[in-house]
Enzyme design. Structure first.
Site, PDB file in Angstrom:
ATOM      1  N   GLY A  47      35.369  32.801 -32.520  1.00  0.00           N
ATOM      2  CA  GLY A  47      34.623  34.008 -32.172  1.00  0.00           C
ATOM      3  C   GLY A  47      34.408  34.920 -33.365  1.00  0.00           C
ATOM      4  N   ARG A 332      49.978  13.022 -31.382  1.00  0.00           N
ATOM      5  CA  ARG A 332      50.709  13.868 -30.452  1.00  0.00           C
ATOM      6  C   ARG A 332      50.883  13.268 -29.068  1.00  0.00           C
ATOM      7  NH1 ARG A 332      48.064  19.693 -32.136  1.00  0.00           N
ATOM      8  NH2 ARG A 332      49.140  19.784 -34.125  1.00  0.00           N
ATOM      9  N   HIS A 403      49.646  22.380 -24.525  1.00  0.00           N
ATOM     10  CA  HIS A 403      49.264  23.000 -25.786  1.00  0.00           C
ATOM     11  C   HIS A 403      47.767  23.246 -25.927  1.00  0.00           C
ATOM     12  CE1 HIS A 403      49.412  24.066 -29.925  1.00  0.00           C
ATOM     13  NE2 HIS A 403      48.835  22.963 -30.351  1.00  0.00           N
ATOM     14  N   GLU A 427      37.856  26.099 -28.975  1.00  0.00           N
ATOM     15  CA  GLU A 427      38.579  25.366 -27.941  1.00  0.00           C
ATOM     16  C   GLU A 427      37.923  25.512 -26.566  1.00  0.00           C
ATOM     17  OE1 GLU A 427      42.755  26.287 -27.928  1.00  0.00           O
ATOM     18  OE2 GLU A 427      43.161  24.982 -26.216  1.00  0.00           O
ATOM     19  N   ARG A 437      43.532  15.519 -29.419  1.00  0.00           N
ATOM     20  CA  ARG A 437      43.175  16.162 -30.683  1.00  0.00           C
ATOM     21  C   ARG A 437      44.212  15.853 -31.747  1.00  0.00           C
ATOM     22  NH1 ARG A 437      44.879  20.504 -33.174  1.00  0.00           N
ATOM     23  NH2 ARG A 437      45.922  21.448 -31.389  1.00  0.00           N
ATOM     24  N   LEU A 443      42.065  24.268 -35.788  1.00  0.00           N
ATOM     25  CA  LEU A 443      41.607  25.370 -36.640  1.00  0.00           C
ATOM     26  C   LEU A 443      40.269  24.982 -37.247  1.00  0.00           C
ATOM     27  CD1 LEU A 443      44.870  26.386 -38.542  1.00  0.00           C
ATOM     28  CD2 LEU A 443      43.756  27.572 -36.676  1.00  0.00           C
TER      29      LEU A 443
END
Lengths: 640, 224, 249
Positions: A47, A332, A403, A427, A437, A443
């Site tokens: 944003g 992950r 997460h 996101e 991801r 980021l």
């Protein structure tokens, strides 16, 4: 069931698509840009970077956030780093390899062109951040430093100690405030978007509540950008901030924007385990810890000895055993599932038997305590503050926690949702990560969307618009939306039941985590849907919100967010139920290989599931966007 | 002019520079006063001659005006900063334990300063005013006999006590003030800062002990 | 564990405010301070009472949103720790805890423990940035930044903007906050170019927001969650003086 065919992916070879797009996209002349109003909701990395970039170009931007300062958006909490295909390490990295790692990491469930663009723009992001004064880690000679992250075999992660998200966010926050000084951005902090306003089917404004006064306010614009982040907080216990919510995107969904793959939630493997009923959040410990930490559980079930007394041969370094080539750096979803597997086998450690060890003793022995302290000092300090334990002396206890939302609003190549004029970035959208991801890509995606993609695509939209005026805020569409918002708040306040919004949130979260979390089954999901409907009904009848709507009232804020979670939760289960395969973070017990690995079904499920609101929560309309792989060939994702 | 300074950094600069000048003066003044510790006959003549010399040297007179200006500016600036501080504080906490994070004397520079200021007024009235404008007998060399005036005053216990209290207050004021002044004017290098911090402590100690020795020495020596 | 709470309740900016007493019986040692407040609020709401309003968000010590005076100390008795990272194991059974909002003229109370810290944003608005537009950046490795420069810039950049420095300061000064930003950018070649104008603008803005002066008591660094060095304040003073003496418009 219909197919989505127009994703606006430009023609040409993969590597040229974005250049082709940029070369042909519509422009707006600098003099005209100041005539357009853009609303950006959210001041996180996506944003803030979008708002700042658009304001720099000359658009008038209104920027909203519910926090008391734009600098506090949850991007601030990202620790590990940001990926970029700079190949500074001369280790064979390039845009294609980064694209391939990302699409493979996402288990071949993302749109090729978007993912490629993510990798393609990554290098510019590092340049931009450095120019803004982000103090990335450096070598002694002054050049940028890298480390490696889960799911890849090169070092492409740039980092600023364990606070990369904070530093990147400060960079874009400062860029945003610089535009505020120039008068191009008007910042509305402590404002929460409560509805989207459509005029003639196009997004032309929002209804927001001033959280300091309780006033409901109307804001009009030519386009609306949602950068409101993920909704992992739906599980109640998650790594997200308390205020993270799905309300903005959910309310946009109810106005016609499709939700895509809502059930794909990344469960992060290295978080602090739950230690009691009262717990409000599970703190994330950066994945970068897995660079030097080794994960293990005791061989014996119900082990009672302290970790230091368990000899090497009675420890099971299960990630190193099962995935020898990636070891502790397995992606992950795999690391989380492996941990759950060990915990379910009864080998979990800690008072609630819900954690595994993350051990640094070998790394400290090899590198010395100072090096480890330099790399992870702040994480070790944080660990000690929360648990009271010194991780230099005994291993950390970690466990998986909700997460990141890979799912979100469906967007096309231009990051525009199915509502014309409504964009979703960061996101909040679904696009780049597929079903899982990779670390340090979030980021990146937020920044790339905000700095480098949206400024082109939004301008292309504006350039093609024929109606160039900003609608008046007394348009009936605003009145109608405001009225709906007021009525909902009135309902919450007049309910006068016996339970708090948080009580309901906890019950809902537990239900979802159990049945729509790391492991999903048909039976479980069907049960969950029934239970969610029951919980939702109870919520409608038994909610207690004291106070008034025209004042600071955090209970009222929570009630609105939980109400949206109640509906989204059902859609997540419906989505998970519909997808009869396992892919990435979505693991259906019915679909696994003999060795317990995920079994994808490319023949039947190589698509993104975009759900359309029908007015009936339980009967959404599925639209499938087929995933067309022109360049890569989906393979079995193996990290062995 | 202090009311025209638009920001706190400049105001603190003024505080620091005037403070540092006053600290420098303390050394000169102490050097002069230490002559009081010499054997009585020698001390008397030398001290009075020294005072006479100071009073007559145009350069010293010029510096003395700077000194007066510094005292006034330091004081007025402190008052102004005190007012600003009240305004910035607003309503303070009902339960206030903020003090645990800093030394008591750094928080009470104002109170210490008031003690020193009150003492200065008395000090000026008793010595400076009487020396400059009062009638003093002359010594053997024809210089005004400030020495005897000082000795007589320090034969009174209450005066010695007052003096010691004021000097201790000054010592604490310096303990914080000297290094703080360097920070205020922008010494940010960590190494030089630690050096200044140590030097500041030594300075405060030397000044405090140096000034306290004199009245006590005189008081004890003249108890017969 | 039994905890007696004395919490500052204030309806709005104009209200005078007062302490209200609450007793919680089942507090556990592993709870965080904010979870203890959650517990209180859950209890209050079920009785139909207004919840205690307090600011919080990430609950992992990085967003800077939380912050109250606990027994008269910003973020409570642990040094260099945010309120959300403070756990109840720091208290004893039967303890009385005073909870108040951060107090300073520049931080008006919004409600109960919530304060308005937009004055800190205003300081950044006045010049706390590098003037670079998206797209203007050169290749990142073109300008080497030594390890030491980057690390010391980071030390200052780590500020989370919670305002504990202001709340801990006897003069309600924002010098540590402002000094940290000035030092962060002055340490890097990318930010160093604008140091003079940035410093002058930010120092003036501090004044306009009604923050007090710095008297170097160094309390701010002790309570700062990120342990930002007070030397950043000296750096600000240096840069300000340097700018005033040398800067040509």
């Amino acid at each position: 069931m219909t197919k989505i065919t127009d994703t606006k992916v430009p023609a040409g070879p993969l590597a040229e698509k974005w250049s082709n797009y940029k070369a042909t996209a519509k422009l707006v002349s600098p003099n005209n840009r100041k005539k357009f109003e853009v609303i950006v909701v959210g001041t996180g990395l996506a944003g803030a970077s979008a708002a700042a970039s658009l304001a720099e170009m000359g658009y008038n931007v209104k920027s909203f956030c519910f926090q008391d300062s734009a600098r506090r958006a949850h991007s601030v909490a990202a620790q590990g780093g940001v990926n970029a295909a700079k190949n500074y390490r001369n280790d064979g990295d390039n845009v294609y390899r980064m694209f391939y790692d990302t699409i493979k990491g996402g288990d071949f469930r993302s749109r090729e062109a978007n993912t490629y663009r993510l990798a393609e723009c990554s290098a510019s992001l590092i340049d931009q951040a450095v120019a803004q004064g982000v103090p990335f880690g450096r070598e002694y000679g002054g050049y940028l430093r890298n480390r490696s992250f889960g799911g890849v075999q090169v070092s492409r992660t740039f980092y600023a100690r364990g606070q990369t998200g904070q530093q990147l966010l400060l960079g874009s926050y400062q860029a945003l405030l610089r535009q505020q000084k120039k008068g191009k951005v008007k910042l509305y902090t402590r404002h929460e978007m409560l509805d989207l306003v459509l005029i003639d089917g196009k997004a032309r404004g929002i209804i927001a509540r001033n959280l300091d006064t309780g006033e409901i306010e109307r804001y009009a614009a030519n386009t609306v950008v949602l950068a409101t982040g993920g909704f992992g907080k739906i599980y109640y216990l998650s790594t997200l901030a308390m205020g993270c919510n799905a309300s903005a995107i959910w309310r946009a969904h109810k106005k016609g924007a499709y939700m895509a793959n809502p059930s794909w939630t990344q469960i992060h493997p290295t978080c602090l385990p739950q230690s009691g009923e009262y717990q409000s959040k599970l703190t994330l410990m950066s994945e970068s810890l897995r660079n030097d930490g080794r994960i293990w559980v005791p061989e014996a079930k119900s082990e009672t000895r302290p970790p230091g007394e368990i000899p090497e041969e009675e420890r099971d370094y299960y990630l190193e055993r099962k995935y020898p080539s990636f070891g502790n750096l397995a992606p992950r979803d795999i690391a989380s599932r492996a941990a759950k597997e060990q915990i379910d086998l009864g080998k979990g450690i800690g008072p609630l038997k819900n954690a595994v060890y993350l051990d640094f003793s070998k790394a400290i022995e090899e590198n010395g305590k100072d090096i480890i302290a330099e790399r992870y000092g702040n994480l070790f300090t944080m660990y000690r503050k929360i648990t009271g334990i010194d991780a230099y002396k005994e291993p950390m206890k970690i466990s998986p926690a909700a997460h990141f939302s890979m799912g979100g609003l469906w967007v096309d190549y231009e990051l525009m949702t199915s509502i014309p004029g409504l964009f979703a970035i960061g996101e909040a959208n679904f696009s780049d990560h597929g079903a899982n991801r990779l670390g340090a890509n979030s980021l990146l995606q937020a920044c790339v969307d905000g700095y480098f993609v949206l400024p082109y695509t939004l301008q292309n939209y504006i350039g093609n618009e024929t109606d160039r005026s900003t609608p008046p805020i007394d348009h009936p569409a605003f009145a109608e939306a405001e009225d709906k918002v007021n009525r909902q708040m009135e309902r919450f306040l007049s309910c006068k039941g016996k339970r708090t919004a948080e009580d309901f949130h906890k019950i809902l979260g537990r239900e979802l985590y159990d049945k729509c979390g790391l492991l999903r089954t048909k039976k479980g999901l069907e049960e969950a849907i029934q239970n969610i409907r029951r919980i939702r009904k109870e919520f409608e009848e038994d909610l207690m919100v004291p106070g008034d709507a025209k004042e600071v009232n955090s209970e009222l804020e929570k009630a609105g967010r939980v109400a949206d979670y109640m509906e989204l939760a059902e859609l997540m289960c419906i989505d998970a139920l519909e997808r009869e395969e396992s892919c990435g973070a979505h693991f259906r017990a019915e679909h696994q290989t003999g060795e317990g690995e995920a079994r994808r079904d490319d023949e039947n499920f190589s698509y993104s599931a975009a759900w359309e609101w029908t007015g009936n929560i339980s009967a959404p309309n599925l639209k499938k966007e087929p995933l067309i792989f022109e360049t890569v060939t989906p393979t079995i994702r193996s990290y062995k | 002019m202090i009311w025209f300074i638009k920001n706190s950094v400049t105001r603190k600069n003024l505080m620091a520079l005037t403070g540092l000048f006053l600290s420098f003066f303390l050394i000169v003044h102490l050097a002069g006063n230490l002559q009081l510790l010499l054997p009585e006959v020698q001390a008397k003549l030398q001290y009075n001659a020294y005072s006479q010399f100071l009073g007559g040297n145009p350069l010293v007179i010029l510096i003395s005006f700077v000194l007066y200006a510094c005292i006034i500016l330091h004081t007025v600036d402190a008052i102004y900063l005190g007012i600003k501080r009240k305004k910035a504080n607003g309503v303070s906490c009902s339960k206030d334990k903020r003090g645990r994070a800093s030394t008591w004397y750094s928080r009470h520079m104002m109170a210490l300063g008031i003690i020193v200021f009150v003492f200065l007024v008395i000090h000026f009235k008793d010595y400076w005013y009487r020396y400059k404008f009062g009638e003093l007998p002359l010594d053997e060399n024809g210089n005004k006999d400030l020495y005897t005036l000082v000795i007589v005053s320090f034969e009174q216990l209450w005066y010695v006590i007052l003096y010691v209290i004021a000097i201790v207050a000054l010592g604490y004021h310096l303990l914080h003030g000297v290094f703080s002044a360097h920070r205020s004017i922008g010494l940010y290098h960590p190494v030089y800062n630690s050096i200044i911090k140590v030097l500041g402590i030594i300075f405060a100690l030397v000044i405090t002990i140096g000034y306290i020795i004199i009245p006590i020495f005189i008081y004890i020596n003249h108890q017969t | 564990m039994k905890i007696i709470l004395k919490i500052w309740r204030q309806k709005n900016r104009q209200d005078k405010g007062e302490f209200c007493d609450y007793v919680l019986e089942d507090v556990t040692r592993d709870m965080s301070f904010l979870e203890m407040l959650d517990m209180l609020n859950n209890k209050l709401v079920k009785q139909g009472d207004r919840a205690v309003e307090f600011d919080h968000d990430c609950r992992e010590g990085i967003c800077g949103q939380c912050g109250v005076m606990i027994n008269g100390i910003a973020h409570g008795s642990l040094k260099n720790t945010t309120t959300c990272q403070l756990h109840m194991r720091e208290f004893k059974d039967g303890d009385t805890i005073y909870v108040e909002p951060f107090k300073a003229s520049a931080f008006p109370v919004v409600r109960d423990l919530k304060v308005d810290r937009s004055s800190l944003d205003h300081i950044i608005v006045s010049g706390g940035y590098v003037s670079v537009d998206t797209g203007q950046a050169p290749e990142a490795n073109n300008i080497p930044v030594t390890y030491e420069e980057a690390e010391s810039a980071f030390d200052a950049a780590a500020c989370i903007g919670c305002g504990a420095c202001v709340a801990s300061c006897k003069n309600s000064s924002a010098a540590l906050f402002t000094g940290a930003k000035i030092t962060h950018l002055a340490r890097l070649p990318q930010g160093e170019k604008e140091t003079a104008s940035r410093t002058m603008a930010m120092v003036d803005q501090m004044e306009q927001e009604n923050f007090g002066h710095c008297s170097n008591t160094e309390a701010c660094q002790v309570e700062c969650p990120e342990n930002i060095s007070v030397l950043t304040i000296a750096r600000m003073n240096y840069e300000y003086n340097r700018a005033k003496i040398l800067f040509k418009k």
